[in-house]
Design an enzyme around this catalytic site. Structure first.
Site, PDB file in Angstrom:
ATOM      1  N   TYR A  51       7.816  35.797  22.415  1.00  0.00           N
ATOM      2  CA  TYR A  51       6.457  36.338  22.453  1.00  0.00           C
ATOM      3  C   TYR A  51       6.291  37.406  21.380  1.00  0.00           C
ATOM      4  O   TYR A  51       7.260  38.024  20.933  1.00  0.00           O
ATOM      5  CB  TYR A  51       6.139  36.919  23.836  1.00  0.00           C
ATOM      6  CG  TYR A  51       5.895  35.870  24.901  1.00  0.00           C
ATOM      7  CD1 TYR A  51       4.603  35.537  25.291  1.00  0.00           C
ATOM      8  CD2 TYR A  51       6.950  35.223  25.516  1.00  0.00           C
ATOM      9  CE1 TYR A  51       4.364  34.583  26.274  1.00  0.00           C
ATOM     10  CE2 TYR A  51       6.731  34.264  26.510  1.00  0.00           C
ATOM     11  CZ  TYR A  51       5.433  33.948  26.874  1.00  0.00           C
ATOM     12  OH  TYR A  51       5.210  33.002  27.850  1.00  0.00           O
ATOM     13  N   GLU A  52       5.053  37.635  20.995  1.00  0.00           N
ATOM     14  CA  GLU A  52       4.723  38.496  19.862  1.00  0.00           C
ATOM     15  C   GLU A  52       5.224  39.937  20.019  1.00  0.00           C
ATOM     16  O   GLU A  52       5.442  40.633  19.026  1.00  0.00           O
ATOM     17  CB  GLU A  52       3.206  38.489  19.666  1.00  0.00           C
ATOM     18  CG  GLU A  52       2.721  39.103  18.388  1.00  0.00           C
ATOM     19  CD  GLU A  52       1.209  38.988  18.250  1.00  0.00           C
ATOM     20  OE1 GLU A  52       0.633  39.856  17.589  1.00  0.00           O
ATOM     21  OE2 GLU A  52       0.629  38.040  18.809  1.00  0.00           O
ATOM     22  N   SER A  53       5.395  40.396  21.245  1.00  0.00           N
ATOM     23  CA  SER A  53       5.830  41.776  21.474  1.00  0.00           C
ATOM     24  C   SER A  53       7.307  41.985  21.167  1.00  0.00           C
ATOM     25  O   SER A  53       7.811  43.102  21.262  1.00  0.00           O
ATOM     26  CB  SER A  53       5.546  42.173  22.923  1.00  0.00           C
ATOM     27  OG  SER A  53       6.027  41.184  23.819  1.00  0.00           O
ATOM     28  N   GLY A  54       8.028  40.920  20.815  1.00  0.00           N
ATOM     29  CA  GLY A  54       9.424  41.063  20.406  1.00  0.00           C
ATOM     30  C   GLY A  54      10.431  40.570  21.419  1.00  0.00           C
ATOM     31  O   GLY A  54      11.627  40.787  21.257  1.00  0.00           O
ATOM     32  N   GLY A 131      -1.078  37.707  16.001  1.00  0.00           N
ATOM     33  CA  GLY A 131      -0.013  37.109  15.199  1.00  0.00           C
ATOM     34  C   GLY A 131      -0.232  35.659  14.845  1.00  0.00           C
ATOM     35  O   GLY A 131       0.590  35.065  14.139  1.00  0.00           O
TER      36      GLY A 131
END
Length: 257
Positions: A51-54, A131
């Protein structure tokens, strides 16, 4: 005996089946997240969800409300910084598929999550790209899932937030170090794929009990159909059970139960 299921469940199951075991998938929130986690809980337990949050190799018990949902970090193998996520993992070519949703999509699979109407005086402001532009550019390929309607499926998007194949189908031609782009679009009516030559989306499979006329009426351009048009396989009892349990858990968690 035929099972009872909704068009939304048909869409989620079909989208989930597009993911294979061992894929590394950069997941968007909403319908893509639902499909990706259904795949992980059924036929593709070794799919790696990012996921985009890492968060890497995330295995949420419930569907996240956003990329910042603590459920993602708590259930991830590890969490890295956002710059590392994009520069090393995504731009480094380590993501095999990006799974995205959108507000608008056009005949060349360009996505719009920026605005509806004229850019200077928009009718509606949308959340923006996040993203997705980078995912669509750098992932090996892109899957897109959304509900089918003329509001969503337009001939030309009002603004290209995320590149599909450009305004003329040639937007990726000659660009080095770029992924294949969208390879399939899954809706609650059908499955579409880009024509190998023109890159215009073509219906390759109709869901059970859906007609060509249903798709034509829900599409904002003169949609084409493959010569050998298939019928999408129905969901299995197991897939429906897992999907419904996942959504029920999510509702209970978010309701504070």
């Amino acid at each position: 005996m035929s099972l009872e299921y909704t068009s939304a469940e048909m869409m989620s199951v079909t989208a989930a089946r597009a993911l294979k075991n061992g894929m590394t998938c950069f997941v968007g929130i909403g319908l893509p997240s639902e499909a990706a986690n259904l795949a992980r809980l059924t036929h593709a337990p070794e799919v790696v969800l990012i996921y985009e949050s890492g968060t890497l190799q995330t295995k949420p018990d419930v569907l996240p409300l956003s990329i910042g949902d603590g459920e993602l970090c708590e259930t991830a193998l590890t969490t890295v910084s956002v710059p590392e996520m994009f520069r090393y993992w995504l731009q480094g070519g380590k993501v095999s598929v990006g799974f995205l949703g959108t507000a608008q999509i056009d005949r060349f699979a360009n996505l719009n999550t920026t605005l509806i109407g004229d850019y200077r005086e928009p009718k509606v402001r949308l959340p923006g790209g996040g993203g997705a532009p980078e995912i669509a550019t750098n992932a090996g390929e892109v899957f897109i899932t959304l509900k089918h309607s003329k509001r969503a499926f337009v001939k030309d998007v009002d603004f290209i937030t995320t590149l599909g194949f450009g305004r003329d189908g040639k937007g990726r031609d000659g660009v080095p170090n770029i992924g294949k782009g969208p390879t399939r679009v899954i809706t609650d009516l059908c499955v579409m794929k880009p024509d190998p030559e023109t890159k215009e989306l073509v219906v390759v499979s109709l869901h059970p009990n859906v007609t060509r006329e249903d798709v034509i009426e829900a599409t904002g351009w003169e949609i084409r159909f493959a010569e050998s048009l298939e019928t999408t396989p129905e969901p299995s009892a197991h897939e429906l059970e897992i999907l419904r349990e996942l959504k029920a858990r999510t509702e209970r968690k978010h309701a504070g139960e």
